[in-house]
Structures are given as C-alpha cells and as structure tokens.
Design a protein around this motif. Structure first.
Motif, PDB file in Angstrom:
ATOM      1  N   LEU A  37      -5.471  -1.310   0.443  1.00  0.00           N
ATOM      2  CA  LEU A  37      -4.854  -1.692  -0.830  1.00  0.00           C
ATOM      3  C   LEU A  37      -5.924  -1.918  -1.902  1.00  0.00           C
ATOM      4  N   ALA A  38      -7.031  -2.543  -1.496  1.00  0.00           N
ATOM      5  CA  ALA A  38      -8.136  -2.731  -2.444  1.00  0.00           C
ATOM      6  C   ALA A  38      -8.750  -1.373  -2.794  1.00  0.00           C
ATOM      7  N   GLN A  39      -8.911  -0.540  -1.777  1.00  0.00           N
ATOM      8  CA  GLN A  39      -9.586   0.746  -1.991  1.00  0.00           C
ATOM      9  C   GLN A  39      -8.768   1.680  -2.885  1.00  0.00           C
ATOM     10  N   VAL A  40      -7.446   1.722  -2.676  1.00  0.00           N
ATOM     11  CA  VAL A  40      -6.642   2.683  -3.438  1.00  0.00           C
ATOM     12  C   VAL A  40      -6.678   2.348  -4.925  1.00  0.00           C
ATOM     13  N   LYS A  41      -6.816   1.062  -5.233  1.00  0.00           N
ATOM     14  CA  LYS A  41      -6.907   0.676  -6.645  1.00  0.00           C
ATOM     15  C   LYS A  41      -8.202   1.176  -7.267  1.00  0.00           C
ATOM     16  N   ARG A  42      -9.185   1.449  -6.424  1.00  0.00           N
ATOM     17  CA  ARG A  42     -10.484   1.906  -6.927  1.00  0.00           C
ATOM     18  C   ARG A  42     -10.633   3.429  -6.868  1.00  0.00           C
ATOM     19  N   LEU A  68       0.840  -1.205   0.000  1.00  0.00           N
ATOM     20  CA  LEU A  68       0.000   0.000   0.000  1.00  0.00           C
ATOM     21  C   LEU A  68       0.878   1.259   0.000  1.00  0.00           C
ATOM     22  N   GLU A  69       1.981   1.221   0.740  1.00  0.00           N
ATOM     23  CA  GLU A  69       2.889   2.379   0.726  1.00  0.00           C
ATOM     24  C   GLU A  69       3.419   2.639  -0.677  1.00  0.00           C
ATOM     25  N   CYS A 100      -9.315   2.295   5.330  1.00  0.00           N
ATOM     26  CA  CYS A 100      -8.705   1.052   5.814  1.00  0.00           C
ATOM     27  C   CYS A 100      -9.500   0.534   7.010  1.00  0.00           C
ATOM     28  N   GLY A 101     -10.598   1.192   7.372  1.00  0.00           N
ATOM     29  CA  GLY A 101     -11.251   0.980   8.666  1.00  0.00           C
ATOM     30  C   GLY A 101     -10.685   2.018   9.613  1.00  0.00           C
ATOM     31  N   GLU A 102      -9.423   1.865   9.974  1.00  0.00           N
ATOM     32  CA  GLU A 102      -8.631   2.894  10.665  1.00  0.00           C
ATOM     33  C   GLU A 102      -7.261   2.901  10.003  1.00  0.00           C
ATOM     34  N   GLY A 103      -6.724   4.070   9.774  1.00  0.00           N
ATOM     35  CA  GLY A 103      -5.382   4.138   9.200  1.00  0.00           C
ATOM     36  C   GLY A 103      -5.061   5.544   8.749  1.00  0.00           C
ATOM     37  N   GLY A 104      -3.789   5.772   8.478  1.00  0.00           N
ATOM     38  CA  GLY A 104      -3.374   7.082   7.994  1.00  0.00           C
ATOM     39  C   GLY A 104      -2.020   6.959   7.331  1.00  0.00           C
ATOM     40  N   ALA A 105      -1.570   8.062   6.718  1.00  0.00           N
ATOM     41  CA  ALA A 105      -0.265   8.045   6.059  1.00  0.00           C
ATOM     42  C   ALA A 105       0.409   9.396   6.167  1.00  0.00           C
ATOM     43  N   LEU A 153      -4.246  -6.225   8.311  1.00  0.00           N
ATOM     44  CA  LEU A 153      -5.666  -6.332   7.935  1.00  0.00           C
ATOM     45  C   LEU A 153      -6.194  -4.989   7.447  1.00  0.00           C
ATOM     46  N   HIS A 154      -5.823  -3.927   8.182  1.00  0.00           N
ATOM     47  CA  HIS A 154      -6.262  -2.591   7.766  1.00  0.00           C
ATOM     48  C   HIS A 154      -5.634  -2.199   6.432  1.00  0.00           C
ATOM     49  N   ALA A 155      -4.338  -2.472   6.321  1.00  0.00           N
ATOM     50  CA  ALA A 155      -3.642  -2.110   5.077  1.00  0.00           C
ATOM     51  C   ALA A 155      -4.237  -2.870   3.888  1.00  0.00           C
TER      52      ALA A 155
END
Ligand SMILES: *Cc1c(COP(=O)(O)O)cnc(C)c1O
Length: 399
Positions: A245-250, A42-43, A190-195, A239-241
């Motif tokens: 990963l699926a979402q960023v592709k969309r 994902l990164e 990601c449910g919860e997550g950030g960058a 699990l969050h990542a």
C-alpha cells in the motif's frame, strides 16, 4: 525496479498500523482491527493503477498466474501456450493445475511471436499466456487476433512490466485476466505478494473464493461461510499488503526515476551503430524497468556480458546462459524431475520438449543483453555508467 531500494517512512507507517492492532490476517476479526483493512485498501488502489474493475490480491505472482488460469476454468489436460523466454513461474503455474505448457518462440519484442502461437494451436488449447518481459510487451493486437480466431483465453503476466502501457492501457489490463507480482525484486514490492486483475465479475468471484479455500466471503462470520467449490490457500497477509500500500502510492515517483535513468543509458548506447533495441509494438510505452538491446551476434553478446561484469557493470544479463528465464537451461522441466508422479496426460503433453529446438528464440536471446534500471542511482552515477557501458561495447566491437 526494484521498489525496495527506496523503502522509507511510508512503508514503516503502514506496517506499524497493522502491528498496533495485531490483526495480520486479511479476513475477519472485524472488531479488533480498528478499521485497518490493508489488503482491501491495496486492492482498491490497484483498481485505479491497473484500470481494472476487479483486483484479487494473492500470496505471490506465481499464485496469481495459477489462480487466474483456475478462475477461468483451465485445468487437467488443457494446453496453455507460453513463451520460451519468461520466468520459470509460467510453466509452474500451468503444471500445478494439471495443464500442459506449450512453449513457443518469441520475436524481436522479446514477447510471444503471434505466428508461432497460431502454429501451436490444437483442439486442446485453452489459453495463451502472454508474458510482458523486462518492462515491455508482446504485439498484443496480433495476439488478440489469434486468440479471437481460435476462441482462446488471454492471460497476461505483467509481473515484470508494472507501469508499462499499450495503446493507453496498463499492461496486465489487456487480456481476459492479468497477473502481477510484488515479490522483493519487482517495481513495487510487498515482500511477497501478487494480484489477479480482471474486468469479469465471474472470474473475480472465482479468484476471490479459490484463493481462500473456496470461502464465499459472505457476511462477517468466517465460520459460517459456505464453500461453493474447492479452493486452496493463496492468501496475502495484512503485513505484506501494508508494505504494498505504501509502495503503490509511490509508483508514479518510481516510474519517473526509471524512465529518466533508462533514457540516459539508451541515448549513450544508441550512438553505437551495431547496437539495436528490442521492438516496442506501435502504441506501446515501456515501463523502463529494464533496458534491452541486441548485439550483432551471440559471440559479441557473450563477450560484452563478460566485459560488463569485469568492468563493474552489474545487473546486466545475457539470458541465453541463464538458469531462470530461458528454455535452454530448464533441464528439470525437459526431464520432468518431479518429486511426485506426474499425470500421463502431462507427461505425454511434454514429450515434445525432449527434441524440440527454438532457433528463432535463440536468435534473439543469444544476442540480447538485458540491464536492470535501478531507482537508487544518482544522476551522476547513471551518466558514468552509461559512458562506461558504451566504452566497453565499443572496445569489444573493435577487437
Ligand atoms: C517474478 C515473476 C513471476 C512470479 O512472481 P513471484 O511473486 O516471485 O512468484 C511470474 N512471472 C514473471 C514474468 C516474473 O517476473
């Protein structure tokens, strides 16, 4: 926004990859994980999406803002300039470091007012935290000029503006460091997550270590890693990542839907002369996650907001009366209601909030209505919604 509206097979597949081998932590366990490194993958994806050399995933957007500031050395007693209109996470991320949030007015972009920033700079100022609210952006060129004049760091919170651009660059990639949230209601989740994103190798290495107890991540034996400096735990899980990963592709698909829905509603409202829209700085393209517009006065805005709710138009807010996003209702900050003692420096640094008023921010926020643009609406639904919104506004104006 939000990406969860369109969960599907891709999200399930990525999560199942992780569950099938059982390694739900992002670091270590190389032998068990059957080649699955969802956070790393994902990164890599986000480097392309946000056109930044380095990306560090963390546990939330709030953590991202705090890790970004820490990575650039912002800490005890430093002042960080931030807008009055933002999510509460902005001052939380500053205060957890022992730094002092200095709130200043916004302008008709709904982002930081460059003149207000210049007036707020003191010898203690270390950074400007720009928050790209509701899918659009502050006047970045003017803000960069103020930052350059005073030699200040620019940290860009683009949590609500995934996919927006300024002069061809993704929002979040313009400041020295950028921050994103992938919590449940953001454009991709990601449910919860950030960058944290940055082009600085040093800031990136700091963020990488600091967000994992100061671990240096050298070699493949976690137990043998050293700690060049202190850190905390702001890790994301595999699990969050995987969901991200699926979402960023969309994301391109999500942005196209947002834009289409946004334009239908914007067009319907633009036929009402009393309705004006937020200023988007020259060279800026909104992500279209929200449509923001102004009414002639606060009374009309309050009435329209109420009539929307009564008329079944959900997900539109007048932030003037909102607990989460505007200084007016942040009593817990103004009165420093902390569970634990707060340092003298921060207490003194925040005294101004007991009396300071923000007329310019009030002028914009009280007249503003911000409407979430959903991904799951059908075209028919959007058209009906747009007509209904226009009818309600006209009815309120003509009373
Ligand atoms: C959502 C949001 C955050 C915080 O993100 P979390 O992942 O919920 O911690 C920070 N800033 C802004 C502008 C946000 O909208």
């Amino acid at each position: 926004m939000p990406g969860f509206e369109l969960f599907g097979d891709l999200e399930r597949k990525e999560v199942n990859d992780v569950l099938d081998n059982g390694v739900i932590m992002r670091y270590g366990f190389d032998g068990m994980r059957k080649g699955h490194w969802k956070a790393k993958e994902l990164e890599r994806e986000l480097q392309d999406t946000f056109q930044s050399k380095h990306v560090q995933l963390v546990s939330s957007g709030t953590a991202a803002v705090s890790v970004a500031l820490a990575s650039a050395g912002v800490g005890a007693g430093d002042e960080v300039i931030m807008p009055t209109f933002t999510f509460v996470a902005s001052f939380e991320a500053i205060m957890i470091l022992g730094a002092i949030p200095v709130l200043v007015d916004i302008d008709d972009t709904l982002g930081l007012n460059p003149e207000a920033i210049a007036k707020a700079v003191t010898p203690k100022t270390k950074a400007i935290m720009v928050v790209q609210m509701c899918g659009s952006m502050a006047n970045m060129e003017a803000i960069q000029n103020v930052a350059n004049t005073h030699n200040l760091l620019v940290v860009e919170d683009a949590c609500q503006a995934i996919g927006g651009t300024y002069k061809g660059k993704p929002l979040g990639s313009i400041g020295d460091l950028g921050c994103f949230s992938f919590d449940f209601v953001k454009t991709i989740t990601c449910g919860e997550g950030g960058a944290v994103v940055t082009n600085s190798k040093d800031y990136y290495v700091n963020a990488d270590h600091y967000s994992d107890h100061g671990h240096d991540h050298i070699g493949n034996d976690r137990g043998a890693e050293t700690h060049p400096f202190l850190g905390y735990n702001f890790r994301i899980s595999e699990l969050h990542a995987a969901v991200g990963l699926a979402q960023v592709k969309r994301l391109p698909e999500f942005l196209a839907i947002q834009k289409k829905n946004f334009n239908i509603i914007r067009e319907a409202l633009s036929e009402i002369p009393e309705v004006t829209f937020r200023t988007v700085p020259e060279g800026g393209e909104e992500s279209c996650a929200f449509l923001n517009f102004f009414l002639p006065d606060s009374e009309t805005a309050t009435k329209v907001s109420k009539a929307f709710t009564e008329g079944g138009i959900d997900a539109c807010w007048n932030y003037y009366n909102n607990n989460w996003h505007y200084i007016r209702r942040w009593e817990h900050l103004k009165e420093l209601k902390s569970l634990f003692p707060i340092s003298k420096e921060v207490k003194e640094g925040l005294k101004y909030l007991e009396t300071k008023t923000f007329e310019i921010s009030d002028h914009y926020i009280a007249r503003n209505i911000s409407c979430l643009i959903k991904l799951s609406w059908t075209e028919k639904e959007v058209i009906a919604r747009a007509e209904k919104m226009a009818d309600i506004i006209k009815r309120v104006l003509n009373k």
